[in-house]
Design a protein around this motif. Structure first.
Motif, mmCIF file in Angstrom:
data_model
loop_
_atom_site.group_PDB
_atom_site.id
_atom_site.type_symbol
_atom_site.label_atom_id
_atom_site.label_comp_id
_atom_site.label_asym_id
_atom_site.label_seq_id
_atom_site.Cartn_x
_atom_site.Cartn_y
_atom_site.Cartn_z
ATOM 1 N N UNK A 37 0.781 -0.967 0.055
ATOM 2 C CA UNK A 37 0.036 -0.068 -0.110
ATOM 3 C C UNK A 37 0.849 1.072 -0.136
ATOM 4 N N UNK A 38 0.544 2.331 -0.718
ATOM 5 C CA UNK A 38 1.649 3.622 -0.878
ATOM 6 C C UNK A 38 1.618 4.208 0.443
ATOM 7 N N UNK A 39 2.509 4.667 0.627
ATOM 8 C CA UNK A 39 2.864 5.588 2.132
ATOM 9 C C UNK A 39 1.580 6.494 2.256
ATOM 10 N N UNK A 40 1.429 7.421 1.155
ATOM 11 C CA UNK A 40 0.504 8.349 1.428
ATOM 12 C C UNK A 40 -0.968 7.863 2.057
ATOM 13 N N UNK A 41 -1.268 6.448 1.466
ATOM 14 C CA UNK A 41 -2.396 6.065 1.943
ATOM 15 C C UNK A 41 -2.473 5.470 3.328
ATOM 16 N N UNK A 42 -1.238 4.890 3.859
ATOM 17 C CA UNK A 42 -0.995 4.603 4.982
ATOM 18 C C UNK A 42 -1.038 5.760 6.233
ATOM 19 N N UNK A 43 -0.481 6.745 5.592
ATOM 20 C CA UNK A 43 -0.494 7.852 6.580
ATOM 21 C C UNK A 43 -1.803 8.602 6.833
ATOM 22 N N UNK A 44 -2.544 8.753 5.556
ATOM 23 C CA UNK A 44 -4.117 9.057 5.570
ATOM 24 C C UNK A 44 -4.965 8.403 6.428
ATOM 25 N N UNK A 45 -4.738 6.967 6.402
ATOM 26 C CA UNK A 45 -5.609 6.122 7.364
ATOM 27 C C UNK A 45 -5.247 6.434 8.797
ATOM 28 N N UNK A 46 -3.996 6.666 9.040
ATOM 29 C CA UNK A 46 -3.530 6.857 10.404
ATOM 30 C C UNK A 46 -4.126 8.216 11.165
ATOM 31 N N UNK A 47 -3.817 9.023 10.110
ATOM 32 C CA UNK A 47 -4.361 10.459 10.586
ATOM 33 C C UNK A 47 -5.930 10.412 10.683
#
Length: 310
Positions: free
Chosen positions: A1-11
């Motif tokens: 999974x792209x890093x941006x997507x992971x960060x978005x989920x965490x935020x």
């Protein structure tokens, strides 16, 4: 999974946790600030003061008065919790690559109940403290705003107007109470993450003793472990760091020169009340932290586990 997507989920998970905690638990925060802002007489009972304060607020403003300052809490807590959870997760990911902080990556059944990187006790302590201080520094102006909205000493009516008022007083006012906040938050967050992971690990060890719901509704069992672990960790860490919360509140809401510095504020509290002065609002903060930790971490890990499994 792209890093941006992971960060978005965490935020997103962190923001939802912050929103839920701020709205549901604002009355406890408001009462804590009101109890801590004044100079109670030596020997006065905390419980009596809490009930009298709550009664006065409801009598004057109705039950809705207990939610005064919710907008300021949302401005502080939604980005604060989102940034804290996200930065903590990424910091732990980086630290997990270091032989000094990582633990052997042997996949166990209990690991399926968590999405967080595994660190040693020292690593958890350092990661929690570092992430909390960093976020606290960025959002300290909003912490000042939140405390003053909840206090009776400031007649703030709007978020933007009050923030402009604080900004006009200069950078020093924006960072008011940051040192006391750091002395409270660094050990709190470090102890919390250490204890949270330790309790969670012990609670997950033997699945042979798990209740039937662990097999019928595994998500609910994982949530119960996260909630219990967070509540236990939150209670212990809160009690250990509460005196600095009293100091921080007085520094942020009192305008007298005695409350402009960390040492002078500490001395003033000691002279007026002694050791009991540093325990004002402890039961309220304990209740608030236990509940917010339970809600916050259960929501955060629960959402990420749900996204990961889907």
């Amino acid at each position: 999974m792209p890093t941006n997507a992971v960060v978005g989920q965490q935020l997103f998970s962190g923001a939802l946790s912050g929103f839920a905690s701020a709205v549901l638990l604002q009355p406890l925060d408001l009462l804590k600030t009101r109890v801590q802002q004044g100079d109670s007489a030596p020997g006065s009972r905390n419980t009596t003061l809490i009930w009298r304060t709550a009664h006065d607020i409801i009598k004057r403003d109705g039950i809705g008065g207990l939610w005064r300052g919710t907008s300021a809490s949302l401005v502080r807590n939604i980005p604060g919790v989102a940034l804290y959870f996200t930065s903590l997760t990424h910091l732990r990911t980086v630290m997990a690559r270091s032989p000094y902080f990582s633990i052997p990556t042997v996949m166990r059944k209990e690991d399926a109940k968590s999405v967080l990187p595994k660190l040693t006790n020292q690593g958890n302590l350092f990661a929690g403290a570092t992430a909390r201080i960093g976020v606290g520094f960025l959002l300290n102006p909003f912490s000042v705003l939140k405390a003053r909205f909840e206090s009776e000493h400031f007649a703030y009516r709007s978020l933007t107007g009050s923030l402009v008022t604080i900004i006009r007083t200069g950078p020093k006012e924006l960072m008011r109470g940051f040192m006391a906040s750091s002395l409270r938050d660094a050990p709190y967050a470090g102890l919390f993450v250490l204890l949270y992971e330790a309790v969670k690990r012990e609670s997950s060890k033997d699945e042979s003793e798990a209740p039937l719901t662990a097999y019928l509704v595994p998500g609910a069992y994982a949530t119960s472990i996260h909630s219990f672990s967070a509540a236990a960790a939150g209670g212990i860490a809160t009690l250990a760091t509460h005196p600095f919360d009293v100091i921080k509140t007085k520094m942020q809401v009192r305008s007298e020169h005695q409350y402009h510095g960390l040492i002078s504020t500490t001395t003033r509290i000691w002279q007026q009340r002694g050791i009991e002065g540093f325990l004002d609002g402890a039961s309220l903060r304990m209740s608030r932290k236990i509940l917010s930790s339970t809600i916050g971490w259960a929501v955060f890990e629960g959402i990420l586990l749900s996204i990961q499994s889907s």
